[in-house]
Design a protein around this motif. Structure first.
Motif, mmCIF file in Angstrom:
data_model
loop_
_atom_site.group_PDB
_atom_site.id
_atom_site.type_symbol
_atom_site.label_atom_id
_atom_site.label_comp_id
_atom_site.label_asym_id
_atom_site.label_seq_id
_atom_site.Cartn_x
_atom_site.Cartn_y
_atom_site.Cartn_z
ATOM 1 N N ILE A 195 -22.095 13.016 -7.888
ATOM 2 C CA ILE A 195 -23.340 13.154 -7.117
ATOM 3 C C ILE A 195 -24.355 13.973 -7.907
ATOM 4 N N VAL A 196 -23.930 15.078 -8.481
ATOM 5 C CA VAL A 196 -24.816 15.936 -9.269
ATOM 6 C C VAL A 196 -25.354 15.166 -10.485
ATOM 7 N N GLY B 67 -33.497 12.206 -10.859
ATOM 8 C CA GLY B 67 -34.539 13.204 -10.663
ATOM 9 C C GLY B 67 -34.762 13.634 -9.221
ATOM 10 N N PHE B 68 -33.727 13.546 -8.400
ATOM 11 C CA PHE B 68 -33.872 14.011 -7.029
ATOM 12 C C PHE B 68 -33.968 15.533 -7.016
ATOM 13 N N PRO B 69 -34.803 16.091 -6.127
ATOM 14 C CA PRO B 69 -34.990 17.543 -6.102
ATOM 15 C C PRO B 69 -33.773 18.312 -5.590
ATOM 16 N N SER B 70 -32.873 17.621 -4.864
ATOM 17 C CA SER B 70 -31.702 18.320 -4.323
ATOM 18 C C SER B 70 -30.518 17.365 -4.243
ATOM 19 N N VAL C 67 -27.528 12.515 -2.065
ATOM 20 C CA VAL C 67 -26.499 12.007 -1.160
ATOM 21 C C VAL C 67 -27.114 11.078 -0.126
ATOM 22 N N ARG C 68 -28.279 11.420 0.430
ATOM 23 C CA ARG C 68 -28.958 10.545 1.389
ATOM 24 C C ARG C 68 -29.204 9.168 0.773
ATOM 25 N N LYS C 69 -29.697 9.154 -0.446
ATOM 26 C CA LYS C 69 -29.994 7.894 -1.132
ATOM 27 C C LYS C 69 -28.715 7.089 -1.355
ATOM 28 N N ASP D 286 -27.459 5.752 2.018
ATOM 29 C CA ASP D 286 -28.351 4.707 2.514
ATOM 30 C C ASP D 286 -28.098 3.393 1.780
ATOM 31 N N GLU D 287 -27.998 3.449 0.463
ATOM 32 C CA GLU D 287 -27.754 2.239 -0.333
ATOM 33 C C GLU D 287 -26.394 1.637 0.003
ATOM 34 N N ALA D 288 -25.380 2.457 0.144
ATOM 35 C CA ALA D 288 -24.046 1.951 0.474
ATOM 36 C C ALA D 288 -24.034 1.282 1.852
ATOM 37 N N LEU D 289 -24.701 1.901 2.818
ATOM 38 C CA LEU D 289 -24.728 1.329 4.163
ATOM 39 C C LEU D 289 -25.567 0.059 4.229
ATOM 40 N N LYS D 290 -26.638 -0.004 3.450
ATOM 41 C CA LYS D 290 -27.448 -1.222 3.410
ATOM 42 C C LYS D 290 -26.624 -2.415 2.952
#
Length: 135
Positions: free
Chosen positions: A23-24, A31-34, A39-41, A44-48
Motif C-alpha cells: 500500500i505504501v 502520489g497520494f497524500p496519505s 487504500v480508498r482508491k 474502490d477499484e477492487a469493488l468496481k
C-alpha cells in the motif's frame, strides 16, 4: 476529494506487514497524500471490478437524485470505471456500454433504457431484468 464527514465511517483493520508495504509503495508511486487515500482508491477499484449493470445503474440513479446533474454523475460513476467501455453525451441523455452487459442510456429525469440488439430498439430497463450480454 475526500468524502464529507457525514458520509464516512471510521474503521480500523489489522493488516499483514507485507500488504501495508504494498500500500505504501502504491501511495508513493501514484502520489497520494496519505495511505488512507491510497487504500480508498485500491478498495474502490477492487469493488468496481465486482460491479454488475444493476449496481452501476443503481449507483448512477442514486447520485442523480442528489446531484441532478447527469454529466457530473457520469464523471463520478462511469468515467474510468473498468466495465464501462463507451460513454457519450446526448442532448437529454447519457449513453454508455457496460462490458458483458450491453448498451444503456439514462435520461436527465432518470429513465433508464437498454438497447436490445435482437429487437433493434431501446427498451425500458428494470432492475429485475435478466442480465445477459447483448453488446
Amino acid at each position: 476529494m475526500a468524502p464529507s464527514k457525514e458520509q464516512t465511517q471510521r474503521r480500523v483493520y489489522v493488516l499483514p506487514t507485507e500488504l501495508v508495504d504494498r500500500i505504501v509503495a502504491f501511495q508513493a508511486e501514484k502520489g497520494f497524500p496519505s495511505e488512507v487515500e491510497a487504500v480508498r482508491k485500491l478498495l474502490d477499484e477492487a469493488l468496481k471490478s465486482r460491479d454488475t449493470d444493476k449496481t452501476i445503474i443503481r449507483r448512477f440513479l442514486y447520485r442523480l437524485e442528489k446531484l441532478r446533474l447527469p454529466t457530473e454523475v457520469a464523471k463520478d460513476v462511469l468515467v474510468g470505471h473498468p466495465l464501462v467501455t463507451d460513454l457519450s453525451f446526448g442532448r437529454d441523455h447519457i449513453k454508455f456500454t457496460i462490458s458483458g452487459y450491453g448498451v444503456y442510456r439514462i435520461s436527465e429525469l432518470g429513465q433508464v433504457d437498454y438497447y436490445s440488439s435482437s429487437h433493434k430498439r431501446w427498451d425500458p430497463w428494470t432492475p429485475d431484468r435478466e442480465a445477459h450480454s447483448e453488446a
